[in-house]
Design a protein around this motif. Structure first.
Motif, short mmCIF file in Angstrom:
data_model
loop_
_atom_site.label_atom_id
_atom_site.label_comp_id
_atom_site.label_asym_id
_atom_site.label_seq_id
_atom_site.Cartn_x
_atom_site.Cartn_y
_atom_site.Cartn_z
N VAL A 223 0.84 -1.20 0.00
CA VAL A 223 0.00 0.00 0.00
C VAL A 223 0.87 1.24 0.00
CG1 VAL A 223 -1.62 1.37 1.38
CG2 VAL A 223 -2.01 -1.07 1.07
N LEU A 224 1.94 1.23 0.82
CA LEU A 224 2.85 2.37 0.90
C LEU A 224 3.55 2.61 -0.44
CD1 LEU A 224 4.31 4.57 2.54
CD2 LEU A 224 6.00 2.82 3.19
N MET A 225 4.05 1.52 -1.06
CA MET A 225 4.74 1.66 -2.35
C MET A 225 3.79 2.16 -3.44
SD MET A 225 7.95 1.03 -2.04
CE MET A 225 7.79 1.89 -0.48
N ARG A 226 2.56 1.63 -3.40
CA ARG A 226 1.57 2.08 -4.39
C ARG A 226 1.29 3.57 -4.21
NH1 ARG A 226 -1.56 -2.13 -4.11
NH2 ARG A 226 -3.09 -1.33 -2.63
N ALA A 227 1.19 4.01 -2.97
CA ALA A 227 0.94 5.43 -2.69
C ALA A 227 2.10 6.30 -3.16
CB ALA A 227 0.69 5.63 -1.20
N ILE A 228 3.33 5.83 -2.97
CA ILE A 228 4.50 6.60 -3.40
C ILE A 228 4.55 6.71 -4.92
CG2 ILE A 228 7.03 6.57 -3.52
CD1 ILE A 228 7.01 5.34 -0.69
N VAL A 229 4.35 5.59 -5.61
CA VAL A 229 4.38 5.59 -7.08
C VAL A 229 3.30 6.51 -7.65
CG1 VAL A 229 3.91 4.18 -9.13
CG2 VAL A 229 5.41 3.30 -7.33
N THR A 230 2.08 6.39 -7.16
CA THR A 230 0.98 7.20 -7.69
C THR A 230 1.16 8.68 -7.37
OG1 THR A 230 -0.36 6.68 -5.72
CG2 THR A 230 -0.68 5.31 -7.66
N THR A 231 1.72 8.98 -6.21
CA THR A 231 1.94 10.38 -5.83
C THR A 231 2.99 11.03 -6.74
OG1 THR A 231 1.38 9.94 -3.51
CG2 THR A 231 2.63 11.94 -3.98
N ILE A 232 4.08 10.31 -7.01
CA ILE A 232 5.12 10.84 -7.90
C ILE A 232 4.54 11.07 -9.29
CG2 ILE A 232 7.29 10.29 -9.07
CD1 ILE A 232 8.13 8.80 -6.49
N TYR A 233 3.77 10.09 -9.78
CA TYR A 233 3.17 10.20 -11.11
C TYR A 233 2.25 11.42 -11.19
CZ TYR A 233 0.30 8.89 -15.19
OH TYR A 233 -0.36 8.88 -16.39
N MET A 234 1.35 11.55 -10.23
CA MET A 234 0.39 12.66 -10.25
C MET A 234 1.10 14.01 -10.13
SD MET A 234 -2.53 11.45 -10.81
CE MET A 234 -3.15 9.78 -10.89
#
Length: 461
Positions: free
Chosen positions: A363-374
């Motif tokens: 969940v943490l990694m998914r949040a980091i990836v999506t935050t950087i992308y956005m």
């Protein structure tokens, strides 16, 4: 018979496919062959779910609304011919792509894996490149559209605002608001989890198209002085040529779909038959509605139509507001689907396969990836909010290779075909390769002109 057997081997979670992945797939596609090592695709979507995904992916307001503008630079005859031709060709190439399901006994869940199984690493990385260009470019473009629609909606109910320029909340702020909403939705794990959202988005697509056509006719009759409407393509020779190139890029963007195998991975039963129905459903909606919006918008405003046709409407305000709402809601679903190839590529490197999808680490990694992308997409959209320019650019260098060219090249490689079919296929490849080149030239020229005329972070609109 082979297809029936293969479909029977699909378990509820689709784990039971070919036991030996290709060299390209090894270490790249995860445990279940999905976009991410931890995203189990549930293979039970119906043809109408697939049709909904396809309609949502392709028929965005960013695709509909510039079509009258493309007609304005091509004229009636060329506009109708190029739009109809693009629709029929991509319908055909989508059917070819759907036909490659399990061509080698393996059900490939991603476009890049399918290309890799046919052309090896070269095919795999070629699709990765073009898919990322198209997906990221598409989301950059539609985020600009969403920001413009939100600001236009705000402006509509604040009459104290000037017709142009700053008004309360800037365009950049609205772009950021939309990006924040997408960050939340990006935590949903896969395309199947978006299917209810995308059915709503498909309804919004239909409503947006009908609304644009109806408003074009209404405004054309009641708000426009018909004596001032011209259909002549005006201007000097050089700008005319660049604008024709630009218009061809817009039409290519209108049929952009870079993740059809990813959609096919979500369907159950006989995947080929289901996708044939889904593709035909989606393209029937696309072609009929595109043609209606393009013709109605061009008829109403002629050469002076806006690059986003809704901005040409002046009344009634309630219907204009509804079109903005339909546009933003539809973009939400489209944006989410186009995020997935980029997310999946990153997830394959940061998620832990041995842990659950909703484990703390994942969940943490998914949040980091999506935050950087956005953050990156939102920053670029806010810096250079030139919607029309990016539409043509992404259509030319992203969608044209992925939708018009690569499916035919893959299809030709897999089996033997008659001389007539092969010749027709290679004519399409050569023709749309030329379209891609001229569309890219026209869009780069337009971007260059806007960069010169406007400052970075310009509060356009």
């Amino acid at each position: 018979m082979a297809d029936t057997k293969a479909s029977l081997n699909d378990s509820a979670h689709g784990d039971n496919f070919a036991k030996k992945p290709s060299q390209v797939e090894t270490g790249v596609i995860g445990k279940h062959g999905s976009t991410s090592p931890l995203m189990e695709i549930v293979h039970n979507d119906k043809w109408y779910h697939a049709g909904g995904h396809i309609s949502t992916i392709i028929a965005t307001p960013a695709a509909y609304a510039p079509l009258p503008f493309a007609f304005a630079h091509l004229g009636w005859e060329a506009g109708v011919i190029f739009l109809l031709l693009a629709g029929l060709v991509t319908w055909y190439t989508s059917l070819l792509l759907a036909s490659l399901d399990r061509h080698d006994g393996t059900r490939h869940k991603r476009y890049c894996d399918l290309a890799g199984s046919i052309y090896g690493k070269g095919g795999y990385w070629a699709v990765i490149f073009f898919q990322q260009v198209a997906s990221i470019g598409n989301n950059l473009t539609i985020q600009i559209v969403a920001g413009q629609c939100l600001k236009a909606l705000y402006r509509l109910y604040h009459p104290e605002c000037a017709p142009t320029g700053s008004c309360g909340i800037s365009l950049q702020a609205w772009i950021a608001v939309f990006g924040a909403s997408q960050l939340i939705l990006s935590q949903l794990p896969d395309i199947s989890s978006l299917r209810e959202i995308n059915l709503v988005c498909t309804l919004c697509t239909v409503c947006f198209a009908i609304g644009c056509a109806a408003m074009s006719i209404y405004n054309g009759y009641t708000q426009v002085d018909r004596t001032t409407v011209t259909y002549a393509v005006t201007g000097d020779a050089q700008p005319k040529i660049f604008n024709i190139m630009f218009a061809l890029g817009i039409i290519a963007f209108a049929f952009g779909d870079t993740i059809l195998p990813e959609v096919q991975a979500t369907v159950g039963g006989n995947a080929k038959t289901t996708m044939y129905k889904g593709v035909s459903c989606g393209y029937s909606i696309l072609l009929s509605s595109y043609m209606t919006v393009a013709i109605a918008g061009y008829w109403a405003f002629g050469f002076n139509v806006s690059s986003f046709v809704v901005f040409s409407f002046t009344a009634p305000s309630g219907m204009i507001a509804a079109l903005y709402v339909f546009a933003v809601l539809q973009i939400i679903g489209c944006y989410q689907i186009y995020c997935r190839p980029t997310f999946g590529f990153a997830y394959n490197h940061v998620l832990r396969k041995h842990e659950r999808v909703w484990s703390f680490h994942n969940v943490l990694m998914r949040a980091i990836v999506t935050t950087i992308y956005m953050a990156i997409i939102t920053l670029i959209a806010a810096m250079v909010p030139f919607f029309g320019d990016f539409v043509a650019f992404v259509g030319a260098i992203g969608f044209t290779p992925m939708d018009f060219i690569l499916p035919i090249i893959l299809w030709q490689k897999v089996g033997k075909h008659s001389l007539i079919v092969s010749c027709a296929n290679w004519v399409i490849v050569v023709f749309y390769s030329i379209i891609a080149i001229v569309g890219a030239i026209g869009s780069v020229q337009a971007i260059n002109a806007d960069v010169v005329n406007y400052s970075v972070f310009a509060d356009l609109f």
